[in-house]
Motif scaffolding. Sequence first.
Motif, PDB file in Angstrom:
ATOM      1  N   LEU A 161       0.835  -1.208   0.000  1.00  9.18           N
ATOM      2  CA  LEU A 161       0.000   0.000   0.000  1.00  9.18           C
ATOM      3  C   LEU A 161       0.865   1.252   0.000  1.00  9.18           C
ATOM      4  CD1 LEU A 161      -2.797   1.278   0.145  1.00  9.18           C
ATOM      5  CD2 LEU A 161      -2.697   1.076   2.638  1.00  9.18           C
ATOM      6  N   LYS A 162       2.011   1.195   0.661  1.00  9.11           N
ATOM      7  CA  LYS A 162       2.898   2.360   0.703  1.00  9.11           C
ATOM      8  C   LYS A 162       3.480   2.643  -0.677  1.00  9.11           C
ATOM      9  CE  LYS A 162       6.771   4.358   3.248  1.00  9.11           C
ATOM     10  NZ  LYS A 162       7.732   4.185   4.357  1.00  9.11           N
ATOM     11  N   GLN A 163       3.862   1.597  -1.436  1.00  8.62           N
ATOM     12  CA  GLN A 163       4.382   1.793  -2.786  1.00  8.62           C
ATOM     13  C   GLN A 163       3.316   2.404  -3.691  1.00  8.62           C
ATOM     14  OE1 GLN A 163       5.566  -2.245  -3.584  1.00  8.62           O
ATOM     15  NE2 GLN A 163       7.706  -1.877  -3.021  1.00  8.62           N
ATOM     16  N   LEU A 164       2.086   1.914  -3.558  1.00  5.67           N
ATOM     17  CA  LEU A 164       0.999   2.437  -4.379  1.00  5.67           C
ATOM     18  C   LEU A 164       0.730   3.903  -4.052  1.00  5.67           C
ATOM     19  CD1 LEU A 164      -2.156   0.583  -5.454  1.00  5.67           C
ATOM     20  CD2 LEU A 164      -2.454   2.761  -4.291  1.00  5.67           C
ATOM     21  N   ASN A 165       0.730   4.248  -2.755  1.00  7.20           N
ATOM     22  CA  ASN A 165       0.471   5.634  -2.366  1.00  7.20           C
ATOM     23  C   ASN A 165       1.617   6.559  -2.756  1.00  7.20           C
ATOM     24  OD1 ASN A 165      -2.119   5.845  -1.244  1.00  7.20           O
ATOM     25  ND2 ASN A 165      -1.481   4.816   0.616  1.00  7.20           N
ATOM     26  N   ALA A 166       2.849   6.049  -2.731  1.00  9.42           N
ATOM     27  CA  ALA A 166       3.985   6.863  -3.148  1.00  9.42           C
ATOM     28  C   ALA A 166       3.839   7.257  -4.616  1.00  9.42           C
ATOM     29  CB  ALA A 166       5.285   6.105  -2.921  1.00  9.42           C
ATOM     30  N   LYS A 167       3.382   6.308  -5.447  1.00 10.67           N
ATOM     31  CA  LYS A 167       3.189   6.581  -6.875  1.00 10.67           C
ATOM     32  C   LYS A 167       2.120   7.653  -7.075  1.00 10.67           C
ATOM     33  CE  LYS A 167       4.207   5.136 -11.122  1.00 10.67           C
ATOM     34  NZ  LYS A 167       5.588   5.156 -11.658  1.00 10.67           N
ATOM     35  N   LEU A 168       1.009   7.518  -6.368  1.00 11.22           N
ATOM     36  CA  LEU A 168      -0.098   8.461  -6.523  1.00 11.22           C
ATOM     37  C   LEU A 168       0.226   9.827  -5.933  1.00 11.22           C
ATOM     38  CD1 LEU A 168      -3.085   6.084  -5.696  1.00 11.22           C
ATOM     39  CD2 LEU A 168      -2.658   7.205  -7.888  1.00 11.22           C
ATOM     40  N   MET A 169       0.868   9.835  -4.775  1.00 11.89           N
ATOM     41  CA  MET A 169       1.112  11.098  -4.084  1.00 11.89           C
ATOM     42  C   MET A 169       2.146  11.944  -4.819  1.00 11.89           C
ATOM     43  SD  MET A 169       1.880  11.589  -0.065  1.00 11.89           S
ATOM     44  CE  MET A 169       1.793  13.201   0.708  1.00 11.89           C
ATOM     45  N   GLN A 170       3.194  11.314  -5.355  1.00 11.46           N
ATOM     46  CA  GLN A 170       4.225  12.054  -6.064  1.00 11.46           C
ATOM     47  C   GLN A 170       3.692  12.681  -7.348  1.00 11.46           C
ATOM     48  OE1 GLN A 170       7.396   9.186  -6.536  1.00 11.46           O
ATOM     49  NE2 GLN A 170       8.586  10.134  -4.919  1.00 11.46           N
ATOM     50  N   ASN A 171       2.708  12.031  -7.960  1.00 11.82           N
ATOM     51  CA  ASN A 171       2.246  12.485  -9.266  1.00 11.82           C
ATOM     52  C   ASN A 171       0.969  13.308  -9.217  1.00 11.82           C
ATOM     53  OD1 ASN A 171       4.048  11.136 -11.475  1.00 11.82           O
ATOM     54  ND2 ASN A 171       3.716   9.527  -9.962  1.00 11.82           N
ATOM     55  N   ALA A 193       5.615  -5.773   5.440  1.00 10.64           N
ATOM     56  CA  ALA A 193       4.338  -5.124   5.132  1.00 10.64           C
ATOM     57  C   ALA A 193       3.546  -6.036   4.206  1.00 10.64           C
ATOM     58  CB  ALA A 193       4.556  -3.756   4.480  1.00 10.64           C
ATOM     59  N   SER A 194       2.236  -5.931   4.261  1.00  2.86           N
ATOM     60  CA  SER A 194       1.385  -6.780   3.422  1.00  2.86           C
ATOM     61  C   SER A 194       1.567  -6.428   1.953  1.00  2.86           C
ATOM     62  CB  SER A 194      -0.084  -6.615   3.813  1.00  2.86           C
ATOM     63  OG  SER A 194      -0.312  -7.081   5.110  1.00  2.86           O
ATOM     64  N   GLU A 195       1.615  -7.451   1.109  1.00  2.00           N
ATOM     65  CA  GLU A 195       1.698  -7.253  -0.331  1.00  2.00           C
ATOM     66  C   GLU A 195       0.358  -7.634  -0.962  1.00  2.00           C
ATOM     67  OE1 GLU A 195       6.078  -7.588  -2.102  1.00  2.00           O
ATOM     68  OE2 GLU A 195       5.264  -9.506  -1.492  1.00  2.00           O
ATOM     69  N   TYR A 196       0.035  -6.981  -2.068  1.00  2.00           N
ATOM     70  CA  TYR A 196      -1.247  -7.196  -2.734  1.00  2.00           C
ATOM     71  C   TYR A 196      -1.018  -7.416  -4.231  1.00  2.00           C
ATOM     72  CZ  TYR A 196      -2.647  -5.107   1.661  1.00  2.00           C
ATOM     73  OH  TYR A 196      -2.789  -4.839   2.995  1.00  2.00           O
ATOM     74  N   ARG A 197      -2.060  -7.934  -4.884  1.00  2.00           N
ATOM     75  CA  ARG A 197      -1.975  -8.216  -6.316  1.00  2.00           C
ATOM     76  C   ARG A 197      -3.344  -7.997  -6.941  1.00  2.00           C
ATOM     77  NH1 ARG A 197      -0.022 -14.113  -7.573  1.00  2.00           N
ATOM     78  NH2 ARG A 197      -2.016 -14.570  -6.556  1.00  2.00           N
TER      79      ARG A 197
END
Length: 238
Positions: free
Chosen positions: A181-191, A222-226
């Motif tokens: 979830l942190k990787q996904l939010n980093a992508k959205l927040m930066q852009n 951390a939990s991973e998702y797919r």
Amino acid sequence: MATYSFRIKKGKYQLDLSTTDRELVVEQFELWVKQAGEYARSRKAKECKNIVNTQIKAEEEITKKNIEAQLARKREIPEPIFQEEPPKPVESPKSDLDIFYAPPAETVAQKAEQSGVFDNILEHSMNNPQTELSFKTSPSIKKDNAFLNYISARKIERKIDYLLLTAYYFTQYEQKPRFTLKQLNAKLMQNIAVIIDHSVLQEAINRDYIECLPDLTGLIGASEYRLTAYGEKVILDE
């Protein structure tokens, strides 16, 4: 005329069925298969929900400990003693060679400080989803133009749409089918300065758009998702 007989046992209970009605047999089989599928999906959703809730509690504990540690360190730092600034030396006229010795516009320490501020804002926004996001991306942060073009070309009505589109972008364009979830939010927040909180993630899991992956190694932290096949179909059908 053919006769169909069935005997179903579960524990101490037993069900006997005998009939010559072929259509009744077909309908009964369809009913059993449908009920078995619904039971399997509800059980899977419940398991994922329990995993997510456990992860949320663990992350809340980690965040609480980090805040307490930061407050403890702040109490240990002595108050600065202000002194009068010495008179500034007279600057000599600049020569044409000064351009070669000019300091860089942004030091490594400043870049690290900006990165730390971004991480702190991201953690705070994820752990406090009710807080309005006031972060504005800095011009010095490099944006992913391909991702921005991809997002702008799609119809987005709710935050769950951002979640699905980013997961699909990770899978198809960055060859990263597993994400946190942190990787996904980093992508959205930066852009585009958007944050996905845990309630949106749980909704996607309940709808079978996203699935939670087990951490078999215990090294991820951390939990991973797919993105599921059904979630991908929902995106492609839009």
